[in-house]
Scaffold this active site. Sequence first.
Site, PDB file in Angstrom:
ATOM      1  N   ASP A   1      32.525  35.025  28.066  1.00 43.36           N
ATOM      2  CA  ASP A   1      33.198  34.631  29.316  1.00 43.36           C
ATOM      3  C   ASP A   1      32.193  34.374  30.438  1.00 43.36           C
ATOM      4  O   ASP A   1      32.243  33.337  31.105  1.00 43.36           O
ATOM      5  CB  ASP A   1      34.172  35.727  29.778  1.00 43.36           C
ATOM      6  CG  ASP A   1      35.429  35.783  28.938  1.00 43.36           C
ATOM      7  OD1 ASP A   1      35.423  35.240  27.826  1.00 43.36           O
ATOM      8  OD2 ASP A   1      36.412  36.392  29.403  1.00 43.36           O
TER       9      ASP A   1
ATOM     10  N   ALA B   1      35.384  37.053  34.789  1.00 41.99           N
ATOM     11  CA  ALA B   1      34.043  36.456  34.702  1.00 41.99           C
ATOM     12  C   ALA B   1      33.853  35.404  35.792  1.00 41.99           C
ATOM     13  O   ALA B   1      32.774  35.315  36.398  1.00 41.99           O
ATOM     14  CB  ALA B   1      33.831  35.824  33.335  1.00 41.99           C
TER      15      ALA B   1
HETATM   16  O1  PMV Z   1      41.185  37.412  27.581  1.00 36.46           O
HETATM   17  P1  PMV Z   1      39.818  37.054  28.035  1.00 36.46           P
HETATM   18  O2  PMV Z   1      39.780  35.759  28.794  1.00 36.46           O
HETATM   19  O3  PMV Z   1      39.124  38.147  28.792  1.00 36.46           O
HETATM   20  O4  PMV Z   1      38.933  36.786  26.708  1.00 36.46           O
HETATM   21  C1  PMV Z   1      38.573  37.844  25.843  1.00 36.46           C
HETATM   22  C2  PMV Z   1      37.788  37.303  24.671  1.00 36.46           C
HETATM   23  C3  PMV Z   1      37.519  38.315  23.539  1.00 36.46           C
HETATM   24  O5  PMV Z   1      36.865  37.614  22.486  1.00 36.46           O
HETATM   25  C4  PMV Z   1      38.819  38.890  22.997  1.00 36.46           C
HETATM   26  C5  PMV Z   1      36.642  39.479  24.011  1.00 36.46           C
HETATM   27  C6  PMV Z   1      35.178  39.131  24.216  1.00 36.46           C
HETATM   28  O6  PMV Z   1      34.501  39.919  24.891  1.00 36.46           O
HETATM   29  O7  PMV Z   1      34.682  38.120  23.683  1.00 36.46           O
END
Ligand code: PMV
Length: 322
Positions: A151, A109
């Site tokens: 994100d 992101a």
């Molecule tokens: O691991 P990251 O930083 O991409 O975070 C993912 C967060 C989740 O809640 C698991 C997925 C989402 O889209 O919210």
Amino acid sequence: MITGIGYGKTILFGEHFVVHNIPAIASALDLKTTATLKVNSSLNDIKFIDESRSSFERRELFFSQENDDKLCKLTKLLLEQMNKSVNDLSCEIHLKSNVPEYGGAGLSAALTVSLVRLYSNYFDLNLSDSEVARISYKGEKLFHGTPSGIDNTVATYGGLLWFVKNNPDNIIEPLDIDTKGLLVIGDTRISHNVMELVAEVRRRKETEPEIYNPVFSRAKEIVHQARDLLRNGNWNKIGKLMNDNHVLLQKVGVSIQALDDLVDLSMKNGALGAKLTGGGGGGCMIALVPNEKIQENILSTMIDSGFHAYKTSIGKSERIIK
Ligand code: PMV
């Protein structure tokens, strides 16, 4: 020189549950991705140069319409969203990032938002934050399939946010708090596949609702309680809720031994609370600490144990990105 910035993030409460419309609380980090554009008329389109210690894809990459690389696909999609084409550009784009690269801190992101802001600045589009977030969400889908949108929202708006996935518009509220919470981020440097982890949580919820519905209900209670405690600056109780949230994430199957070890290490060394952050299955965890001495101590203990670790803080009321 034209630049665009996207911030890394940490989810304090509610990852995974947020995909199922339960609120979450997240904060932008002082770790970021910066994209810089240098016009180079000898090029036909774009040459990406990764200057960071982390590697998005590879160090030098020439854009071509046929190139299947994610960075090229992402650029094509983002420019299309802005009614522009890669043929409108003859440039080098230099990428720099200190966002942990193995997941949990929103690197994709941060990268996507930095590019949207860069193209918006280059073409003088003056995109609003909500436009940047909307376009970045399309980019995030390339990486994560069906992301909640948290994100790209935090990478765009900065600060500390209450987020609820909602149709047609997500609910985004800045949490203005006076005090500051000190964190240590522990990075397992184990890569994860968020798409698979999200799918596995969904499968569990759908196939065994009697086991998982109570877990989801407790996650909802925790995030509401955490919002009130954040407003009152009650960091001791916030820490306890972080531990409770970690247990729920263990129950839905997204923690791994290295993350549990980092949580234990933090608690044994004086943290107020600790939990995995983001998708789990590797990636990062966070520990909330009562003072700088304990922050320093946990940081060095993590590093001595072979992990990567960062110091940061949350709770500033001002937006990071103006
Ligand atoms: O691991 P990251 O930083 O991409 O975070 C993912 C967060 C989740 O809640 C698991 C997925 C989402 O889209 O919210």
